[in-house]
Motif scaffolding. Structure first.
Motif, PDB file in Angstrom:
ATOM      1  N   TYR A   1      10.681   0.528  -7.029  1.00 40.90           N
ATOM      2  CA  TYR A   1      11.473   1.738  -6.803  1.00 40.90           C
ATOM      3  C   TYR A   1      12.480   1.926  -7.928  1.00 40.90           C
ATOM      4  CZ  TYR A   1       9.846   2.576  -2.011  1.00 40.90           C
ATOM      5  OH  TYR A   1       9.087   2.883  -0.911  1.00 40.90           O
ATOM      6  N   LEU A   2      13.170   0.850  -8.281  1.00 41.99           N
ATOM      7  CA  LEU A   2      14.187   0.940  -9.318  1.00 41.99           C
ATOM      8  C   LEU A   2      13.593   1.392 -10.643  1.00 41.99           C
ATOM      9  CD1 LEU A   2      16.315  -2.254  -8.569  1.00 41.99           C
ATOM     10  CD2 LEU A   2      16.913   0.114  -8.083  1.00 41.99           C
ATOM     11  N   ARG A   3      12.382   0.931 -10.961  1.00 38.68           N
ATOM     12  CA  ARG A   3      11.759   1.333 -12.221  1.00 38.68           C
ATOM     13  C   ARG A   3      11.474   2.830 -12.237  1.00 38.68           C
ATOM     14  NH1 ARG A   3       9.733  -4.139 -12.561  1.00 38.68           N
ATOM     15  NH2 ARG A   3       8.091  -3.819 -11.023  1.00 38.68           N
ATOM     16  N   ASN A   4      11.057   3.380 -11.084  1.00 36.44           N
ATOM     17  CA  ASN A   4      10.843   4.831 -11.019  1.00 36.44           C
ATOM     18  C   ASN A   4      12.133   5.584 -11.298  1.00 36.44           C
ATOM     19  OD1 ASN A   4       8.012   5.312 -10.225  1.00 36.44           O
ATOM     20  ND2 ASN A   4       8.524   4.156  -8.399  1.00 36.44           N
TER      21      ASN A   4
ATOM     22  N   GLU B   1       0.833  -1.208   0.000  1.00 43.77           N
ATOM     23  CA  GLU B   1       0.000   0.000   0.000  1.00 43.77           C
ATOM     24  C   GLU B   1       0.866   1.255   0.000  1.00 43.77           C
ATOM     25  OE1 GLU B   1      -4.355  -0.460   2.088  1.00 43.77           O
ATOM     26  OE2 GLU B   1      -2.661   0.079   3.361  1.00 43.77           O
ATOM     27  N   TRP B   2       1.884   1.231   0.855  1.00 43.60           N
ATOM     28  CA  TRP B   2       2.782   2.382   0.968  1.00 43.60           C
ATOM     29  C   TRP B   2       3.496   2.637  -0.346  1.00 43.60           C
ATOM     30  CZ3 TRP B   2       7.551   2.508   4.779  1.00 43.60           C
ATOM     31  CH2 TRP B   2       8.100   3.786   4.780  1.00 43.60           C
ATOM     32  N   ASN B   3       3.974   1.599  -0.999  1.00 40.76           N
ATOM     33  CA  ASN B   3       4.667   1.756  -2.277  1.00 40.76           C
ATOM     34  C   ASN B   3       3.767   2.403  -3.326  1.00 40.76           C
ATOM     35  OD1 ASN B   3       7.004   0.669  -1.300  1.00 40.76           O
ATOM     36  ND2 ASN B   3       6.780  -1.319  -2.289  1.00 40.76           N
TER      37      ASN B   3
ATOM     38  N   GLU C   1      11.568  -8.457  -3.180  1.00 34.68           N
ATOM     39  CA  GLU C   1      12.422  -8.029  -4.295  1.00 34.68           C
ATOM     40  C   GLU C   1      11.607  -7.301  -5.366  1.00 34.68           C
ATOM     41  OE1 GLU C   1      14.512 -11.450  -5.677  1.00 34.68           O
ATOM     42  OE2 GLU C   1      15.686 -11.668  -3.827  1.00 34.68           O
ATOM     43  N   GLU C   2      10.379  -7.741  -5.582  1.00 36.75           N
ATOM     44  CA  GLU C   2       9.523  -7.067  -6.563  1.00 36.75           C
ATOM     45  C   GLU C   2       9.177  -5.651  -6.098  1.00 36.75           C
ATOM     46  OE1 GLU C   2       7.451  -5.905  -9.746  1.00 36.75           O
ATOM     47  OE2 GLU C   2       8.767  -7.646  -9.602  1.00 36.75           O
ATOM     48  N   MET C   3       8.970  -5.475  -4.799  1.00 41.11           N
ATOM     49  CA  MET C   3       8.750  -4.121  -4.275  1.00 41.11           C
ATOM     50  C   MET C   3       9.949  -3.227  -4.576  1.00 41.11           C
ATOM     51  SD  MET C   3       7.087  -4.596  -0.497  1.00 41.11           S
ATOM     52  CE  MET C   3       5.875  -5.862  -0.151  1.00 41.11           C
TER      53      MET C   3
ATOM     54  N   LEU D   1      22.630   2.507 -13.053  1.00 40.75           N
ATOM     55  CA  LEU D   1      22.598   3.749 -12.280  1.00 40.75           C
ATOM     56  C   LEU D   1      21.446   3.754 -11.278  1.00 40.75           C
ATOM     57  CD1 LEU D   1      23.401   6.407 -15.027  1.00 40.75           C
ATOM     58  CD2 LEU D   1      24.907   5.637 -13.189  1.00 40.75           C
ATOM     59  N   SER D   2      20.313   3.161 -11.652  1.00 42.32           N
ATOM     60  CA  SER D   2      19.180   3.111 -10.728  1.00 42.32           C
ATOM     61  C   SER D   2      19.513   2.259  -9.503  1.00 42.32           C
ATOM     62  CB  SER D   2      17.929   2.570 -11.435  1.00 42.32           C
ATOM     63  OG  SER D   2      18.050   1.187 -11.716  1.00 42.32           O
ATOM     64  N   ILE D   3      20.289   1.198  -9.701  1.00 43.45           N
ATOM     65  CA  ILE D   3      20.707   0.354  -8.574  1.00 43.45           C
ATOM     66  C   ILE D   3      21.663   1.122  -7.668  1.00 43.45           C
ATOM     67  CG2 ILE D   3      21.972  -1.748  -7.939  1.00 43.45           C
ATOM     68  CD1 ILE D   3      20.891  -2.982 -10.559  1.00 43.45           C
ATOM     69  N   ILE D   4      22.578   1.878  -8.267  1.00 50.72           N
ATOM     70  CA  ILE D   4      23.510   2.696  -7.483  1.00 50.72           C
ATOM     71  C   ILE D   4      22.737   3.730  -6.665  1.00 50.72           C
ATOM     72  CG2 ILE D   4      25.345   4.439  -7.641  1.00 50.72           C
ATOM     73  CD1 ILE D   4      26.338   2.886 -10.148  1.00 50.72           C
ATOM     74  N   LEU D   5      21.757   4.375  -7.300  1.00 55.37           N
ATOM     75  CA  LEU D   5      20.965   5.391  -6.608  1.00 55.37           C
ATOM     76  C   LEU D   5      20.172   4.778  -5.459  1.00 55.37           C
ATOM     77  CD1 LEU D   5      19.862   8.226  -6.312  1.00 55.37           C
ATOM     78  CD2 LEU D   5      18.203   7.719  -8.126  1.00 55.37           C
ATOM     79  N   GLU D   6      19.538   3.634  -5.700  1.00 56.40           N
ATOM     80  CA  GLU D   6      18.774   2.971  -4.640  1.00 56.40           C
ATOM     81  C   GLU D   6      19.686   2.571  -3.483  1.00 56.40           C
ATOM     82  OE1 GLU D   6      16.191   0.946  -2.165  1.00 56.40           O
ATOM     83  OE2 GLU D   6      15.836   2.491  -3.676  1.00 56.40           O
TER      84      GLU D   6
END
Length: 208
Positions: free
Chosen positions: A131-134, A64-66, A125-127, A156-161
């Protein structure tokens, strides 16, 4: 939706609302199913009809939060004209939401103590992939507009997360303003690295 379905949905939401409040007050480990039963006056059997166990209830709340997080950020995103501004707004949103949300404490506790043995690791992991997709979509947009140099947006998205998640633990005893300053500094460093500058200007190198 008929009356029976509506009643079932209302019961499920009542359980979820009570659990969210209790997790926020007591944390994950210290909240028991009995606490939630007491708070809702709903039978344990009825609770287990809606949620398999306490972990399933927490994951439902995190889902829900996601969804809420993504919807709120998409609404904010339209206010900004460049991808850089949107990414800085993303960090502000990440921080404000995390500081204020009642599930932050329970989520961090669960990830630190329960995640390694959880049977729901695929779901968790899907949650994280959401985030990574955003992040990845923003990075790809910045590359298309020329704000960022061409690169692997997924990496880069993994590094940012990883940066944001690591800082969440590092700032949990800071005031909001202290944490905000650190997050924004980190985001500026990240953005500096993906805009295409090969190295800092000479003045910055001398000062560094």
């Amino acid at each position: 939706m008929n009356k029976k379905q509506l009643s079932s949905q209302q019961t499920k939401q009542k359980i979820a609302d009570a659990a969210r409040a209790l997790f926020g007050q007591k944390g994950y480990a210290s909240t028991s199913i009995e606490d939630i039963v007491s708070a809702t006056q709903i039978s344990k059997g009825n609770m287990y009809y809606h949620f398999k166990n306490k972990e399933g209830l927490l994951l439902y709340l995190l889902d829900e939060w996601n969804r809420e997080w993504a919807e709120q950020f998409q609404a904010k995103k339209a206010r900004y004209h460049t991808v850089k501004e949107q990414m800085i707004a993303l960090v502000e949103h990440f921080l404000q939401d995390g500081f204020q949300h009642p599930l932050t404490k329970a989520m961090n506790e669960f990830y630190a103590t329960e995640l390694i043995t959880s049977p729901n690791q695929d779901r968790i992991e899907e949650m994280m992939r959401e985030y990574l997709r955003n992040y990845e979509e923003l990075l790809e947009e910045g590359m298309r507009t020329g704000e960022f140099k061409p690169d692997d947006a997924r990496m880069l998205s993994i590094i940012l997360e990883g940066m944001l998640a690591g800082m969440e633990f590092s700032t949990n005893k800071m005031s909001f303003e202290q944490a905000r300053a650190l997050y924004l500094k980190a985001m500026h460093v990240f953005l500096y690295g993906i805009t295409g500058l090969a190295e800092p200007p000479a003045a910055e190198k001398a000062n560094g």
